[in-house]
Design a protein around this motif. Structure first.
Motif, PDB file in Angstrom:
ATOM      1  N   LYS A  81     -17.663   9.049  -2.317  1.00 19.11           N
ATOM      2  CA  LYS A  81     -16.519   8.988  -2.198  1.00 19.11           C
ATOM      3  C   LYS A  81     -16.044  10.407  -1.995  1.00 19.11           C
ATOM      4  O   LYS A  81     -16.398  11.408  -2.960  1.00 19.11           O
ATOM      5  CB  LYS A  81     -15.985   8.221  -3.314  1.00 19.11           C
ATOM      6  N   PHE A  99       0.002   5.324  -0.962  1.00 22.39           N
ATOM      7  CA  PHE A  99      -1.035   6.182  -1.652  1.00 22.39           C
ATOM      8  C   PHE A  99       0.088   7.298  -2.364  1.00 22.39           C
ATOM      9  O   PHE A  99       1.063   7.449  -2.448  1.00 22.39           O
ATOM     10  CB  PHE A  99      -1.742   6.915  -0.387  1.00 22.39           C
ATOM     11  N   LEU A 155     -15.422   2.985   2.913  1.00 19.33           N
ATOM     12  CA  LEU A 155     -14.850   2.988   4.229  1.00 19.33           C
ATOM     13  C   LEU A 155     -13.148   3.216   4.362  1.00 19.33           C
ATOM     14  O   LEU A 155     -12.578   2.599   3.273  1.00 19.33           O
ATOM     15  CB  LEU A 155     -15.069   1.809   5.216  1.00 19.33           C
ATOM     16  N   LEU A 157      -8.889  14.244  -0.312  1.00 16.74           N
ATOM     17  CA  LEU A 157      -8.258  12.616  -0.336  1.00 16.74           C
ATOM     18  C   LEU A 157      -8.052  12.096  -1.669  1.00 16.74           C
ATOM     19  O   LEU A 157      -8.143  12.877  -2.698  1.00 16.74           O
ATOM     20  CB  LEU A 157      -9.493  11.907   0.207  1.00 16.74           C
ATOM     21  N   PRO A 158      -7.312  11.286  -1.590  1.00 13.96           N
ATOM     22  CA  PRO A 158      -6.529  10.468  -2.928  1.00 13.96           C
ATOM     23  C   PRO A 158      -7.711  10.272  -4.276  1.00 13.96           C
ATOM     24  O   PRO A 158      -8.987  10.171  -3.729  1.00 13.96           O
ATOM     25  CB  PRO A 158      -6.013   9.313  -2.560  1.00 13.96           C
ATOM     26  N   ARG A 212       0.754  -1.121  -0.169  1.00 16.71           N
ATOM     27  CA  ARG A 212       0.001  -0.015   0.076  1.00 16.71           C
ATOM     28  C   ARG A 212       0.995   1.202   0.266  1.00 16.71           C
ATOM     29  O   ARG A 212       1.706   1.672   0.999  1.00 16.71           O
ATOM     30  CB  ARG A 212      -0.690   0.211   1.535  1.00 16.71           C
ATOM     31  N   GLU A 228      -3.632  -0.474  -2.731  1.00 13.06           N
ATOM     32  CA  GLU A 228      -4.045   1.061  -2.872  1.00 13.06           C
ATOM     33  C   GLU A 228      -2.739   1.620  -3.201  1.00 13.06           C
ATOM     34  O   GLU A 228      -1.894   1.739  -2.387  1.00 13.06           O
ATOM     35  CB  GLU A 228      -4.787   1.484  -1.804  1.00 13.06           C
ATOM     36  N   HIS A 267      -7.392   0.976  -6.596  1.00 13.98           N
ATOM     37  CA  HIS A 267      -7.489   0.364  -5.321  1.00 13.98           C
ATOM     38  C   HIS A 267      -8.322  -1.001  -6.105  1.00 13.98           C
ATOM     39  O   HIS A 267      -9.601  -0.971  -5.761  1.00 13.98           O
ATOM     40  CB  HIS A 267      -8.451   1.088  -4.384  1.00 13.98           C
TER      41      HIS A 267
HETATM   42  C1  LIG Z   1      -9.445   8.784   4.879  1.00  9.55           C
HETATM   43  C2  LIG Z   1      -8.594   8.285   3.960  1.00  9.55           C
HETATM   44  O1  LIG Z   1      -7.402   8.727   3.887  1.00  9.55           O
HETATM   45  N1  LIG Z   1      -9.086   7.622   2.844  1.00  9.55           N
HETATM   46  C3  LIG Z   1      -8.043   7.023   1.909  1.00  9.55           C
HETATM   47  C4  LIG Z   1      -8.385   5.264   2.007  1.00  9.55           C
HETATM   48  C5  LIG Z   1      -9.565   4.886   1.250  1.00  9.55           C
HETATM   49  C6  LIG Z   1      -9.759   3.538   1.472  1.00  9.55           C
HETATM   50  N2  LIG Z   1      -8.437   2.721   1.622  1.00  9.55           N
HETATM   51  C7  LIG Z   1      -8.434   7.154   0.566  1.00  9.55           C
HETATM   52  O2  LIG Z   1      -9.420   8.089   0.493  1.00  9.55           O
HETATM   53  O3  LIG Z   1      -7.816   6.891  -0.627  1.00  9.55           O
END
Ligand SMILES: CC(=O)N[C@@H](CCCN)C(=O)O
Ligand SMILES: NC(=O)OP(=O)(O)O
Length: 332
Positions: free
Chosen positions: A247, A112, A291, A180-181, A110, A142, A147
């Protein structure tokens, strides 16, 4: 199958084959299928579902998982090429990944988005560098723009719920205190298009998904007989929807500029999904979210706790589909 990095790497039939295997493994457990196998999981970012579901999936098939969370019991890790390592990181991923891979039969990573440069994140520069360091079967847990395990679980969840393959799928932007990503919206819109659905991306001004993400989804829709479009009109988007998938994501226009992104979302607090959003639509419209979710910022309690919500099932299905992914990676 040697790598599971993006659903787009596989033809639709192979994805359906994986979903079929997942359903069979769910119905008929195979507690010895991966006996003696070791899975290494490297988390450069936090997780609940991905961490627990991969460990559980591996153990339910008779294997073992080793979890590395840098900075929490493991050395802090440097990921930048050419870094002068006189800061907190004691170890570079250039050593850490091959060392972990040498102990294991497969690896999950993982990592990001860096969230500095959109083009670099769209090109998956960071994850590609990590993948090149790993000579074992690899799973994307991810990355900057994908993802795939979440996308596969969400496809399986819609199959379970008998959502029509040609059904209407709305991916809606939702409010969040920070950018957020793009990984989940990117994979989700592509997955629904690949499934053959009528995909509508509902988002406020300034939050249109980058063109390469939309184009990839459009290409998938072309091959499956689905469609992809975007709108700001909530009532029109939700009319007749089978699924509302919420999302949160950052503004691609202000990528890496947190202050500008924050200003853009100042007036967007009504992008918290409420039951009233659904009034005009089919009462059977399901609510989905990968989530973690911030209650009463992104999604109201009444929706998360109400009968539309399938978020717990989606999370459970992460374990189900990952059993199939691990089975294919480690047994063929
Ligand atoms: C809150 C946050 O950082 N969320 C991340 C993880 C989502 C699910 N793995 C996102 O939005 O990509
Ligand atoms: N949906 C998901 O990937 O959750 P985690 O970030 O908790 O793993």
């Amino acid at each position: 199958m040697n790598r599971f990095l993006d659903l787009g790497d596989f033809p639709r039939e192979q994805v359906k084959d994986l979903l079929g295997l997942a359903a069979r493994l769910q119905q008929t457990p195979q507690p010895q299928a991966l006996a003696g196998k070791v899975l290494g999981l490297l988390f450069l970012n936090p997780s609940l579902r991905t961490l627990a579901s991969f460990q559980s999936a591996m153990m339910r098939l008779g294997g073992t998982a080793v979890v590395i969370t840098p900075g929490q019991g493991t050395w802090q890790m440097e990921t930048r090429s050419g870094a002068i390592m006189n800061g907190a990181a004691a170890e570079h991923v250039r050593e850490a990944v091959p060392v972990l891979a040498s102990y294991c039969d497969a690896i999950g990573i993982r990592m990001f988005a860096e969230h500095r440069n959109l083009a670099s994140d769209l090109a998956e520069t960071g994850f590609r560098m990590m993948a090149d360091l790993c000579d074992k079967p690899l799973v994307n847990m991810e990355s900057a723009m994908a993802h795939p395990c979440q996308a596969l679980a969400d496809w399986h969840t819609m199959d379970e719920l008998r959502v029509p393959e040609k059904g209407k799928f709305v991916l809606s932007w939702a409010n969040h205190p920070r950018a957020l990503p793009l990984a989940v919206p990117s994979s989700t819109v592509h997955m629904a298009a690949m499934r053959g659905m009528e995909v509508v991306v509902l988002r406020p001004e300034g939050f249109a998904l980058p063109e390469p993400i939309m184009e990839k989804a459009r290409q998938a829709a072309k091959a499956s007989g689905g469609s992809v479009r975007e709108t700001e009109n909530r009532a029109e988007a939700l009319d007749g929807a089978h699924v509302l998938y919420a999302k949160e994501w950052g503004s691609p226009q202000h990528y890496g500029d947190d202050a500008a992104d924050k200003r853009l979302r100042e007036d967007l607090s009504d992008w918290c999904v409420k039951e009233s959003w659904f009034r005009a639509t089919d009462p059977g419209c399901h609510f989905m979210h990968c989530l973690p979710v911030r209650r009463n910022v992104a999604v109201a309690d009444e929706v998360l706790d109400g009968p539309r919500s399938v978020v717990i099932r989606e999370a459970f299905n992460r374990m189900v589909v990952q059993m199939a992914v691990l089975y294919r990676l480690l047994r063929g």
